[in-house]
Design a protein around this motif. Sequence first.
Motif, PDB file in Angstrom:
ATOM      1  N   THR A   1      -3.447 -12.483  -7.078  1.00  0.00           N
ATOM      2  CA  THR A   1      -3.869 -13.230  -5.893  1.00  0.00           C
ATOM      3  C   THR A   1      -5.356 -13.000  -5.645  1.00  0.00           C
ATOM      4  O   THR A   1      -6.117 -13.949  -5.468  1.00  0.00           O
ATOM      5  N   LYS A   2      -5.747 -11.714  -5.704  1.00  0.00           N
ATOM      6  CA  LYS A   2      -7.159 -11.400  -5.476  1.00  0.00           C
ATOM      7  C   LYS A   2      -8.038 -12.078  -6.516  1.00  0.00           C
ATOM      8  O   LYS A   2      -9.023 -12.742  -6.192  1.00  0.00           O
ATOM      9  N   GLY A   3      -7.650 -11.885  -7.781  1.00  0.00           N
ATOM     10  CA  GLY A   3      -8.451 -12.433  -8.876  1.00  0.00           C
ATOM     11  C   GLY A   3      -8.583 -13.935  -8.758  1.00  0.00           C
ATOM     12  O   GLY A   3      -9.674 -14.498  -8.882  1.00  0.00           O
ATOM     13  N   ASN A   4      -7.445 -14.583  -8.482  1.00  0.00           N
ATOM     14  CA  ASN A   4      -7.471 -16.042  -8.435  1.00  0.00           C
ATOM     15  C   ASN A   4      -8.198 -16.570  -7.211  1.00  0.00           C
ATOM     16  O   ASN A   4      -8.718 -17.682  -7.236  1.00  0.00           O
ATOM     17  N   THR A   5      -8.210 -15.775  -6.124  1.00  0.00           N
ATOM     18  CA  THR A   5      -8.945 -16.225  -4.943  1.00  0.00           C
ATOM     19  C   THR A   5     -10.408 -16.425  -5.310  1.00  0.00           C
ATOM     20  O   THR A   5     -11.005 -17.455  -5.025  1.00  0.00           O
ATOM     21  N   TYR A   6     -10.946 -15.422  -5.993  1.00  0.00           N
ATOM     22  CA  TYR A   6     -12.352 -15.555  -6.390  1.00  0.00           C
ATOM     23  C   TYR A   6     -12.529 -16.688  -7.389  1.00  0.00           C
ATOM     24  O   TYR A   6     -13.436 -17.497  -7.282  1.00  0.00           O
ATOM     25  N   ALA A   7     -11.607 -16.711  -8.360  1.00  0.00           N
ATOM     26  CA  ALA A   7     -11.741 -17.735  -9.399  1.00  0.00           C
ATOM     27  C   ALA A   7     -11.635 -19.124  -8.776  1.00  0.00           C
ATOM     28  O   ALA A   7     -12.327 -20.053  -9.185  1.00  0.00           O
ATOM     29  N   ASN A   8     -10.766 -19.251  -7.747  1.00  0.00           N
ATOM     30  CA  ASN A   8     -10.557 -20.572  -7.162  1.00  0.00           C
ATOM     31  C   ASN A   8     -11.705 -21.041  -6.274  1.00  0.00           C
ATOM     32  O   ASN A   8     -11.863 -22.240  -6.082  1.00  0.00           O
ATOM     33  N   ILE A   9     -12.484 -20.089  -5.706  1.00  0.00           N
ATOM     34  CA  ILE A   9     -13.597 -20.605  -4.895  1.00  0.00           C
ATOM     35  C   ILE A   9     -14.773 -21.026  -5.765  1.00  0.00           C
ATOM     36  O   ILE A   9     -15.624 -21.778  -5.347  1.00  0.00           O
ATOM     37  N   MET A  10     -14.772 -20.532  -7.011  1.00  0.00           N
ATOM     38  CA  MET A  10     -15.860 -20.889  -7.928  1.00  0.00           C
ATOM     39  C   MET A  10     -16.005 -22.401  -8.032  1.00  0.00           C
ATOM     40  O   MET A  10     -17.106 -22.940  -7.887  1.00  0.00           O
ATOM     41  N   GLY A  11     -14.887 -23.093  -8.265  1.00  0.00           N
ATOM     42  CA  GLY A  11     -14.919 -24.556  -8.444  1.00  0.00           C
ATOM     43  C   GLY A  11     -15.519 -25.263  -7.235  1.00  0.00           C
ATOM     44  O   GLY A  11     -16.529 -25.973  -7.366  1.00  0.00           O
ATOM     45  N   PRO A  12     -14.916 -25.103  -6.034  1.00  0.00           N
ATOM     46  CA  PRO A  12     -15.444 -25.788  -4.849  1.00  0.00           C
ATOM     47  C   PRO A  12     -16.915 -25.461  -4.582  1.00  0.00           C
ATOM     48  O   PRO A  12     -17.685 -26.358  -4.224  1.00  0.00           O
ATOM     49  N   VAL A  13     -17.311 -24.193  -4.779  1.00  0.00           N
ATOM     50  CA  VAL A  13     -18.711 -23.837  -4.503  1.00  0.00           C
ATOM     51  C   VAL A  13     -19.649 -24.628  -5.408  1.00  0.00           C
ATOM     52  O   VAL A  13     -20.593 -25.278  -4.946  1.00  0.00           O
ATOM     53  N   THR A  14     -19.359 -24.624  -6.713  1.00  0.00           N
ATOM     54  CA  THR A  14     -20.275 -25.343  -7.613  1.00  0.00           C
ATOM     55  C   THR A  14     -20.206 -26.845  -7.362  1.00  0.00           C
ATOM     56  O   THR A  14     -21.220 -27.539  -7.418  1.00  0.00           O
ATOM     57  N   MET A  15     -19.001 -27.341  -7.029  1.00  0.00           N
ATOM     58  CA  MET A  15     -18.890 -28.787  -6.804  1.00  0.00           C
ATOM     59  C   MET A  15     -19.702 -29.214  -5.584  1.00  0.00           C
ATOM     60  O   MET A  15     -20.447 -30.201  -5.634  1.00  0.00           O
ATOM     61  N   ASN A  16     -19.590 -28.425  -4.512  1.00  0.00           N
ATOM     62  CA  ASN A  16     -20.319 -28.807  -3.296  1.00  0.00           C
ATOM     63  C   ASN A  16     -21.822 -28.665  -3.461  1.00  0.00           C
ATOM     64  O   ASN A  16     -22.587 -29.487  -2.963  1.00  0.00           O
ATOM     65  N   LEU A  17     -22.225 -27.625  -4.188  1.00  0.00           N
ATOM     66  CA  LEU A  17     -23.660 -27.507  -4.469  1.00  0.00           C
ATOM     67  C   LEU A  17     -24.128 -28.713  -5.276  1.00  0.00           C
ATOM     68  O   LEU A  17     -25.219 -29.248  -5.063  1.00  0.00           O
ATOM     69  N   GLY A  18     -23.264 -29.145  -6.201  1.00  0.00           N
ATOM     70  CA  GLY A  18     -23.582 -30.336  -7.005  1.00  0.00           C
ATOM     71  C   GLY A  18     -23.755 -31.570  -6.131  1.00  0.00           C
ATOM     72  O   GLY A  18     -24.690 -32.361  -6.316  1.00  0.00           O
ATOM     73  N   ASN A  19     -22.830 -31.716  -5.167  1.00  0.00           N
ATOM     74  CA  ASN A  19     -22.929 -32.875  -4.263  1.00  0.00           C
ATOM     75  C   ASN A  19     -24.216 -32.825  -3.446  1.00  0.00           C
ATOM     76  O   ASN A  19     -24.887 -33.838  -3.258  1.00  0.00           O
ATOM     77  N   LEU A  20     -24.526 -31.617  -2.966  1.00  0.00           N
ATOM     78  CA  LEU A  20     -25.759 -31.446  -2.183  1.00  0.00           C
ATOM     79  C   LEU A  20     -26.976 -31.837  -3.015  1.00  0.00           C
ATOM     80  O   LEU A  20     -27.896 -32.519  -2.548  1.00  0.00           O
ATOM     81  N   GLN A  21     -26.948 -31.383  -4.271  1.00  0.00           N
ATOM     82  CA  GLN A  21     -28.055 -31.697  -5.171  1.00  0.00           C
ATOM     83  C   GLN A  21     -28.213 -33.215  -5.313  1.00  0.00           C
ATOM     84  O   GLN A  21     -29.314 -33.757  -5.297  1.00  0.00           O
ATOM     85  N   TYR A  22     -27.048 -33.879  -5.403  1.00  0.00           N
ATOM     86  CA  TYR A  22     -27.045 -35.335  -5.549  1.00  0.00           C
ATOM     87  C   TYR A  22     -27.742 -35.993  -4.355  1.00  0.00           C
ATOM     88  O   TYR A  22     -28.629 -36.831  -4.506  1.00  0.00           O
ATOM     89  N   VAL A  23     -27.355 -35.532  -3.158  1.00  0.00           N
ATOM     90  CA  VAL A  23     -27.947 -36.087  -1.939  1.00  0.00           C
ATOM     91  C   VAL A  23     -29.450 -35.812  -1.911  1.00  0.00           C
ATOM     92  O   VAL A  23     -30.273 -36.705  -1.649  1.00  0.00           O
ATOM     93  N   ALA A  24     -29.831 -34.573  -2.238  1.00  0.00           N
ATOM     94  CA  ALA A  24     -31.251 -34.211  -2.216  1.00  0.00           C
ATOM     95  C   ALA A  24     -32.034 -35.080  -3.185  1.00  0.00           C
ATOM     96  O   ALA A  24     -33.138 -35.567  -2.880  1.00  0.00           O
ATOM     97  N   LEU A  25     -31.438 -35.316  -4.376  1.00  0.00           N
ATOM     98  CA  LEU A  25     -32.125 -36.143  -5.376  1.00  0.00           C
ATOM     99  C   LEU A  25     -32.298 -37.570  -4.874  1.00  0.00           C
ATOM    100  O   LEU A  25     -33.347 -38.198  -5.077  1.00  0.00           O
ATOM    101  N   VAL A  26     -31.227 -38.076  -4.241  1.00  0.00           N
ATOM    102  CA  VAL A  26     -31.308 -39.449  -3.738  1.00  0.00           C
ATOM    103  C   VAL A  26     -32.445 -39.557  -2.720  1.00  0.00           C
ATOM    104  O   VAL A  26     -33.266 -40.485  -2.774  1.00  0.00           O
ATOM    105  N   ILE A  27     -32.534 -38.550  -1.834  1.00  0.00           N
ATOM    106  CA  ILE A  27     -33.581 -38.596  -0.810  1.00  0.00           C
ATOM    107  C   ILE A  27     -34.969 -38.521  -1.453  1.00  0.00           C
ATOM    108  O   ILE A  27     -35.829 -39.386  -1.253  1.00  0.00           O
ATOM    109  N   VAL A  28     -35.153 -37.467  -2.317  1.00  0.00           N
ATOM    110  CA  VAL A  28     -36.470 -37.303  -2.949  1.00  0.00           C
ATOM    111  C   VAL A  28     -36.818 -38.533  -3.778  1.00  0.00           C
ATOM    112  O   VAL A  28     -37.929 -39.077  -3.715  1.00  0.00           O
ATOM    113  N   GLY A  29     -35.853 -39.015  -4.549  1.00  0.00           N
ATOM    114  CA  GLY A  29     -36.077 -40.176  -5.427  1.00  0.00           C
ATOM    115  C   GLY A  29     -36.414 -41.409  -4.627  1.00  0.00           C
ATOM    116  O   GLY A  29     -37.377 -42.137  -4.944  1.00  0.00           O
TER     117      GLY A  29
END
Length: 633
Positions: free
Chosen positions: A254-282
């Motif tokens: 449970t402990k191990g997977n908790t960390y492993a499972n937040i990895m996906g959402p964290v990188t995905m949301n950072l990716g989305n943020l990056q997308y928005v930032a790029l759209v604005i800068v672009g």
Amino acid sequence: MLRARATAARAKDPKKAMKRVLKLVFGERKLKFAFIVACILISSFSIVYSSNFLGLFIDECVFPLIGVEDPSWAPVIASLTQFAAIVSISVVFNYLLSRTMVGISQDTLYTIRVDMFRRLESLPVSYFDQNQHGTIMSRFSNDTDTLNQFISHALVQLMQSSITLVMVIVSMIMNSWIMTAVVALFALLTMKATSSIAKRSGRQFAAQQADLASVNGFIEEMMNGQRVIKVFCHEDQSRSDFAALNEKLRKSMTKGNTYANIMGPVTMNLGNLQYVALVIVGAVAVILSGGAASGYTIGLLAAFLQLSRSFSNNVNQISQQSNMVLLALAGAERIFELLDEESETDDGYVTLVNAKMDESGNLTETGEHTGLWAWKHPHHDGSPVSYVPLRGDIVMRDVDFGYVPDKMVLHDISLYAKPGQKIAFVGSTGAGKTTITNLLNRFYDIQDGKIRFDGININKIRKADLRHSLGMILQDTNLFTGTIKENIKFGKLEATDDEVIAAAKLANAHGFIMMMPDGYDTMITNNGESLSQGQRQLISIARAAIADPPVLVMDEATSSIDTHTEALVQSGMDRLMANRTVFVIAHRLSTVRNSNAIMVLDHGRIIERGDHDDLIAQRGVYYRLYTGAVELE
Ligand SMILES: Nc1ncnc2c1ncn2[C@@H]1O[C@H](COP(=O)(O)OP(=O)(O)OP(=O)(O)O)[C@@H](O)[C@H]1O
Ligand SMILES: [Mg+2]
């Protein structure tokens, strides 16, 4: 032990292991390697091309046609056709790539398994004392499996992601360095976030592996010990032991997977943020620079957004694969450890050959099968090769031995057996009876003293030839999956059916074999599970009989069998013993009585010797054993 397993999950020297794996996979497949790299280049190029195509298509095909009356579709069709062609080529090469990799990885694994098995068979008996069978098995199962995953998927993925990443970065910089800077910034952020999560989940991972190993180990032990558990009505206890281990595993997973499972959402949301930032800068860049003339176009923005997606995807791929790579390399290291294990050494140069007597009564070597055997003994001092007839004369002089150097098991063992004599060993359990027989066939080498076979030091005899001339009926009968006939033939692979039957008759096994549903063709599985203890012994006696060795070593099984079968086994053994030098470790005094000499062993020393009558007259340990004052065993 569990701890050791957990830490062993990480590779000690990943670089070295990686080099060796690559050498195994591509070392002798240079052409295929070149082809694979070419496929990867084509597919990476097509990814970058598709992103840039979108930009060009928007700028050069879509925008010029907006609002135009009767637009010309020709350039649109031409550029779409070109796009389709390049994507199709990439699809074909991707397919070829995966086909080639499947072949390469399966060939590599086949070779690894062959090498491992060969190595395993060449290892000295002591290796199997020091390494648990489960651990050795997992080299063949788990470790090969992770290596398979690595070679067939992760390796190519990793190469592909790295190459694509480089191409994407170059293309991004060429398109817009400002937007590339934004991507770089987010990449740094993502890296920081993921590495801190990975550190935590890594720690949990080791605990998880250890807990998993103990749950699996427990299940295995329970399966093997089912009968004992039932006999002692231990079901409830083992259930609650299992529950405790299982609970521990649940927690760490449970402990191990908790960390492993937040990895996906964290990188995905950072990716989305990056997308928005790029759209604005672009968008700001496109608006401020006034469009097409400056190079900042809508098309470029679209292309860049695509490129940034591929950038993130490939970075994610690499970070995901790297965990798998570390695991696989750790497995590979353990496989290499087995492959690098020292084989059993054999310096023997005296060999067993077919011989015949010439007119003057001298032994000479012959290619024919004469039934007469001789030791061929070349001499280092240049004197001619001598031939010594195989007779079965054994001498042990002042032999000391310990399985581990500082714990001696046998002390000052001296004995001799003339051809045709029968020597019995008796003594309490752990006295060293089986150990003496292990030395005769050089399962282990002695620390001090000498053992001679027909006057030749056994260290000079080639091990295979020495073992050919010694028949062994081991304490634990081992039967292999196959028919009864095949099991008997184990003693002499080229034996005919008649020889098999003759051996079985000699061993008294013929009777019960004929009662089996398929006679000699009855299948045996699981070490002869469906046979009785006595029947298994009879088969192993037949197996020794068919080899017809001049010297026979019999380690009587201690487990008691019914008196009828015991009588059968006894008379089978007696017939087999006739005209051979025999060492018999006896737990039944009836076997001992008619021996030429009886050695009474105690704590690794011969404390009494003589024939039955001598020993009875001595009124020592043997006398007390015989008269029942002390239990034999
Ligand atoms: N593979 C091994 N590694 C280390 N020690 C061993 C090994 N095999 C046996 N021993 C030790 O050597 C001693 C002699 O064992 P051995 O098997 O020769 O006894 P034995 O006389 O055959 O007993 P039994 O009548 O029970 O078969 C024992 O103390 C045992 O613990
Ligand atoms: Mg024994």
